[in-house]
Design a protein around this motif. Structure first.
Motif, short mmCIF file in Angstrom:
data_model
loop_
_atom_site.label_atom_id
_atom_site.label_comp_id
_atom_site.label_asym_id
_atom_site.label_seq_id
_atom_site.Cartn_x
_atom_site.Cartn_y
_atom_site.Cartn_z
N ILE A 37 0.84 -1.19 0.00
CA ILE A 37 0.00 0.00 0.00
C ILE A 37 0.88 1.25 0.00
CG2 ILE A 37 -1.75 1.28 1.29
CD1 ILE A 37 -2.60 -1.54 2.40
N PRO A 38 0.75 2.12 -1.01
CA PRO A 38 1.57 3.33 -1.05
C PRO A 38 1.37 4.19 0.19
CG PRO A 38 0.42 3.00 -3.14
CD PRO A 38 -0.14 2.00 -2.16
N GLY A 39 2.46 4.67 0.76
CA GLY A 39 2.42 5.55 1.92
C GLY A 39 2.29 4.86 3.25
N ILE A 40 2.22 3.53 3.27
CA ILE A 40 2.00 2.81 4.53
C ILE A 40 3.15 2.99 5.52
CG2 ILE A 40 2.97 0.58 3.81
CD1 ILE A 40 -0.20 1.13 5.96
N SER A 41 4.32 3.35 5.03
CA SER A 41 5.47 3.49 5.94
C SER A 41 5.26 4.56 7.00
CB SER A 41 6.75 3.79 5.15
OG SER A 41 6.62 5.02 4.48
N LYS A 42 4.30 5.46 6.81
CA LYS A 42 3.99 6.45 7.84
C LYS A 42 3.31 5.81 9.05
CE LYS A 42 3.47 10.11 4.50
NZ LYS A 42 2.51 10.84 3.67
N ASN A 43 2.71 4.63 8.84
CA ASN A 43 1.94 4.00 9.91
C ASN A 43 2.38 2.58 10.24
OD1 ASN A 43 -0.07 5.86 8.23
ND2 ASN A 43 -0.52 6.00 10.41
N LEU A 44 3.18 1.97 9.40
CA LEU A 44 3.66 0.61 9.64
C LEU A 44 5.13 0.66 10.02
CD1 LEU A 44 3.23 -2.48 9.55
CD2 LEU A 44 3.85 -2.38 7.12
N CYS A 45 5.42 0.23 11.24
CA CYS A 45 6.81 0.24 11.73
C CYS A 45 7.60 -0.96 11.20
CB CYS A 45 6.83 0.23 13.25
SG CYS A 45 6.06 1.70 13.96
N GLY A 46 6.92 -2.04 10.86
CA GLY A 46 7.59 -3.24 10.37
C GLY A 46 7.05 -4.49 11.01
#
Length: 163
Positions: A37-46
């Motif tokens: 999902i584009p932009g998910i790195s703002k909310n997914l830590c890993g």
């Protein structure tokens, strides 16, 4: 089922929260589904992918005695994984973990069974959690991995949305 990662991503953005995952039986598939999902790195830590017992011990500090007593496919271990991942990821406000036995060659009572655990914290750092055990409907391993991943992601979405 295919909208489950997108639905969770939307809730993460709407609630402005960050998520850390811990995956055993799904081997990172839940995180990978969100990662598309584009932009998910703002909310997914890993995701901590701790497939083997030694990784659960070495990375997420699960005591060997707990694994011996409860087994790696247990409520006790999945709760430990979810709580420890949240502790080790201070920027995350929610954590979801999954363990299970997806076969083949699983003991009959564990075949296709998963445990999930979800922990969250608010500004006061109070932990809230949910855990549940489910039997998967799928019969082959690759379908079970996908089904288990989506069950975890949907349970996280439901839990965050209701808090």
């Amino acid at each position: 089922m295919s909208q489950i990662p997108e639905n969770l991503a939307q809730i993460l953005v709407e609630k402005n929260v960050k998520l850390i995952l811990t995956e055993s039986c799904t081997a990172g598939a839940a995180c990978a589904a969100l990662g598309h999902i584009p932009g998910i790195s703002k909310n997914l830590c890993g995701s901590f992918v701790v497939y083997r017992p030694s990784q659960k011990q070495n990375i997420l500090n699960v005591p060997a005695s707990l694994i011996e007593e409860a087994t790696t496919e247990s409520k006790e271990v999945v709760d430990w994984l979810a709580k420890e991942a949240l502790t080790l990821t201070p920027e995350a406000s929610w954590s979801g973990a999954i363990v299970g036995h997806l076969g083949p060659n699983a003991p009959k009572d564990k075949d296709g069974m998963i445990w999930i655990s979800i922990y969250g914290r608010n500004d006061q750092r109070e932990l809230r959690y949910r855990h549940e055990r489910k039997r998967l409907n799928s019969l082959n391993r690759s379908e079970r991995i996908k089904e288990a991943s989506f069950i975890l992601l949907e349970a996280i979405r439901e839990t965050i949305e209701s808090n």
